[in-house]
Design an enzyme around this catalytic site. Structure first.
Site, PDB file in Angstrom:
ATOM      1  N   LYS A  10      15.199  73.411  48.935  1.00 30.14           N
ATOM      2  CA  LYS A  10      15.766  75.004  49.525  1.00 30.14           C
ATOM      3  C   LYS A  10      15.629  75.936  48.425  1.00 30.14           C
ATOM      4  O   LYS A  10      15.586  75.577  47.094  1.00 30.14           O
ATOM      5  CB  LYS A  10      17.235  74.635  50.133  1.00 30.14           C
ATOM      6  CG  LYS A  10      17.193  73.882  51.254  1.00 30.14           C
ATOM      7  CD  LYS A  10      18.384  73.602  51.855  1.00 30.14           C
ATOM      8  CE  LYS A  10      18.233  73.234  53.430  1.00 30.14           C
ATOM      9  NZ  LYS A  10      19.720  73.249  53.842  1.00 30.14           N
ATOM     10  N   TYR A  50      15.153  76.331  62.479  1.00 31.98           N
ATOM     11  CA  TYR A  50      16.692  76.185  62.683  1.00 31.98           C
ATOM     12  C   TYR A  50      17.060  76.737  64.101  1.00 31.98           C
ATOM     13  O   TYR A  50      18.107  76.936  64.401  1.00 31.98           O
ATOM     14  CB  TYR A  50      17.319  77.061  61.761  1.00 31.98           C
ATOM     15  CG  TYR A  50      17.307  76.488  60.352  1.00 31.98           C
ATOM     16  CD1 TYR A  50      17.789  75.028  60.180  1.00 31.98           C
ATOM     17  CD2 TYR A  50      17.080  77.095  59.152  1.00 31.98           C
ATOM     18  CE1 TYR A  50      17.829  74.375  58.973  1.00 31.98           C
ATOM     19  CE2 TYR A  50      17.010  76.589  58.001  1.00 31.98           C
ATOM     20  CZ  TYR A  50      17.419  75.281  57.944  1.00 31.98           C
ATOM     21  OH  TYR A  50      17.534  74.601  56.429  1.00 31.98           O
ATOM     22  N   ASN A 113      22.954  73.579  49.594  1.00 33.47           N
ATOM     23  CA  ASN A 113      22.726  71.955  49.560  1.00 33.47           C
ATOM     24  C   ASN A 113      21.472  71.317  49.435  1.00 33.47           C
ATOM     25  O   ASN A 113      21.173  70.471  49.678  1.00 33.47           O
ATOM     26  CB  ASN A 113      23.498  71.410  50.774  1.00 33.47           C
ATOM     27  CG  ASN A 113      22.572  71.713  52.182  1.00 33.47           C
ATOM     28  OD1 ASN A 113      21.645  72.709  52.196  1.00 33.47           O
ATOM     29  ND2 ASN A 113      22.669  71.085  53.381  1.00 33.47           N
ATOM     30  N   HIS A 116      16.290  69.989  52.474  1.00 27.57           N
ATOM     31  CA  HIS A 116      16.301  69.982  53.876  1.00 27.57           C
ATOM     32  C   HIS A 116      15.268  68.516  54.071  1.00 27.57           C
ATOM     33  O   HIS A 116      14.417  68.423  53.313  1.00 27.57           O
ATOM     34  CB  HIS A 116      15.542  71.010  54.403  1.00 27.57           C
ATOM     35  CG  HIS A 116      15.169  70.576  55.959  1.00 27.57           C
ATOM     36  ND1 HIS A 116      16.117  70.781  57.004  1.00 27.57           N
ATOM     37  CD2 HIS A 116      14.168  70.213  56.673  1.00 27.57           C
ATOM     38  CE1 HIS A 116      15.768  70.332  58.162  1.00 27.57           C
ATOM     39  NE2 HIS A 116      14.327  69.843  57.956  1.00 27.57           N
ATOM     40  N   GLU A 127       8.952  69.826  62.662  1.00 29.41           N
ATOM     41  CA  GLU A 127       8.913  70.626  61.444  1.00 29.41           C
ATOM     42  C   GLU A 127       7.813  70.733  60.524  1.00 29.41           C
ATOM     43  O   GLU A 127       7.460  71.885  59.975  1.00 29.41           O
ATOM     44  CB  GLU A 127      10.170  70.117  60.521  1.00 29.41           C
ATOM     45  CG  GLU A 127      11.464  70.486  61.252  1.00 29.41           C
ATOM     46  CD  GLU A 127      12.619  69.755  60.752  1.00 29.41           C
ATOM     47  OE1 GLU A 127      12.535  68.922  59.892  1.00 29.41           O
ATOM     48  OE2 GLU A 127      13.933  69.833  61.552  1.00 29.41           O
TER      49      GLU A 127
HETATM   50  P1  IDP Z   1      21.136  68.584  57.402  1.00 27.37           P
HETATM   51  O1  IDP Z   1      20.539  69.639  56.701  1.00 27.37           O
HETATM   52  O2  IDP Z   1      22.067  67.749  56.850  1.00 27.37           O
HETATM   53  O3  IDP Z   1      20.207  68.149  58.598  1.00 27.37           O
HETATM   54  P2  IDP Z   1      22.370  70.342  59.677  1.00 27.37           P
HETATM   55  O4  IDP Z   1      23.591  70.029  60.510  1.00 27.37           O
HETATM   56  O5  IDP Z   1      20.859  70.172  60.607  1.00 27.37           O
HETATM   57  O6  IDP Z   1      22.397  69.307  58.472  1.00 27.37           O
HETATM   58  O7  IDP Z   1      22.525  71.930  59.283  1.00 27.37           O
HETATM   59  C1  IDP Z   1      21.369  72.384  58.701  1.00 27.37           C
HETATM   60  C2  IDP Z   1      21.805  73.382  57.594  1.00 27.37           C
HETATM   61  O8  IDP Z   1      22.681  74.430  57.929  1.00 27.37           O
HETATM   62  C3  IDP Z   1      22.551  72.539  56.598  1.00 27.37           C
HETATM   63  O9  IDP Z   1      21.662  71.718  55.516  1.00 27.37           O
HETATM   64  C4  IDP Z   1      23.420  73.664  55.922  1.00 27.37           C
HETATM   65  O10 IDP Z   1      22.573  74.176  54.737  1.00 27.37           O
HETATM   66  C5  IDP Z   1      23.569  74.662  56.902  1.00 27.37           C
HETATM   67  N1  IDP Z   1      24.706  74.255  57.482  1.00 27.37           N
HETATM   68  C6  IDP Z   1      25.193  73.197  58.337  1.00 27.37           C
HETATM   69  N2  IDP Z   1      26.553  73.286  58.958  1.00 27.37           N
HETATM   70  C7  IDP Z   1      27.165  74.099  58.286  1.00 27.37           C
HETATM   71  C8  IDP Z   1      28.496  74.868  58.050  1.00 27.37           C
HETATM   72  O11 IDP Z   1      29.411  74.181  58.966  1.00 27.37           O
HETATM   73  N3  IDP Z   1      28.621  75.836  57.450  1.00 27.37           N
HETATM   74  C9  IDP Z   1      27.500  76.489  56.659  1.00 27.37           C
HETATM   75  N4  IDP Z   1      26.185  76.004  56.627  1.00 27.37           N
HETATM   76  C10 IDP Z   1      26.100  75.038  57.422  1.00 27.37           C
HETATM   77 MG    MG Z   2      19.288  69.186  60.087  1.00 23.00          MG
END
Ligand code: IDP
Ligand code: MG
Length: 153
Positions: A10, A50, A113, A116, A127
């Site tokens: 990312k 997304y 984080n 992805h 994707e």
């Molecule tokens: P993942 O990346 O582990 O698959 P997802 O639930 O698919 O997690 O969420 C996609 C991305 O959205 C996450 O990697 C994170 O960057 C962001 N995200 C998810 N939940 C939250 C939240 O509650 N607050 C802020 N950002 C979030």
């Molecule tokens: Mg995800």
């Protein structure tokens, strides 16, 4: 089962000069990188990627973030690579991610984080198609791992 998954380093990790370290983790595990490129993600790609999060409170910031600087997009192949990469990445919120995982080691913050990875076979196929054409996938070569496995068969 041999699977392919979509992985993106990312923008936060690109800006923090972590590309090499993250790619090293993937290679060291024994997975095969079959496609790789740096991309400035468009609004359209971000929306497609997304789509499942559209309407959630964090969605606008997520799109802003993923388009804020380049990503390094990859197709990663290997034995159970979809769940294996999720394990290597660690939990979504780096605050809860185990030490030793990519998210656990490289970030303390949910909004940054680092990486992805697809969460299942359908999202992986979807994707990969957002970011790569079929002719960008380089699979006519063998990793050392594949050569070792072949020798034992
Ligand atoms: P993942 O990346 O582990 O698959 P997802 O639930 O698919 O997690 O969420 C996609 C991305 O959205 C996450 O990697 C994170 O960057 C962001 N995200 C998810 N939940 C939250 C939240 O509650 N607050 C802020 N950002 C979030
Ligand atoms: Mg995800």
């Amino acid at each position: 089962m041999i699977e392919r998954t979509f992985i993106a380093i990312k923008p936060d990790a690109v800006q923090r000069a972590l590309i090499g370290k993250i790619i090293a983790r993937i290679e060291e595990k024994g997975y095969k990188i079959v496609a790789l490129k740096m991309i400035q993600v468009s609004q359209e790609q971000a929306a497609a990627h997304y789509a499942e999060h559209f309407g959630k409170s964090f969605y606008p910031n997520l799109v802003k973030f993923i388009t804020s600087a380049p990503i390094v997009a990859m197709v990663v192949e290997g034995e159970d690579a979809i769940s294996g990469m999720r394990q290597l990445m660690g939990k979504t919120n780096p605050a809860n991610a185990e030490v030793g995982t990519i998210r656990g080691d490289f970030s303390p913050l949910m909004s940054f984080n680092v990486i992805h990875g697809s969460d299942g076979p359908e999202s992986a196929a979807r994707e990969i198609a957002i970011y790569f054409n079929e002719d960008e996938i380089c699979d006519k070569w063998q990793t050392a791992f594949e050569i070792l496995r072949e020798k034992m068969n």
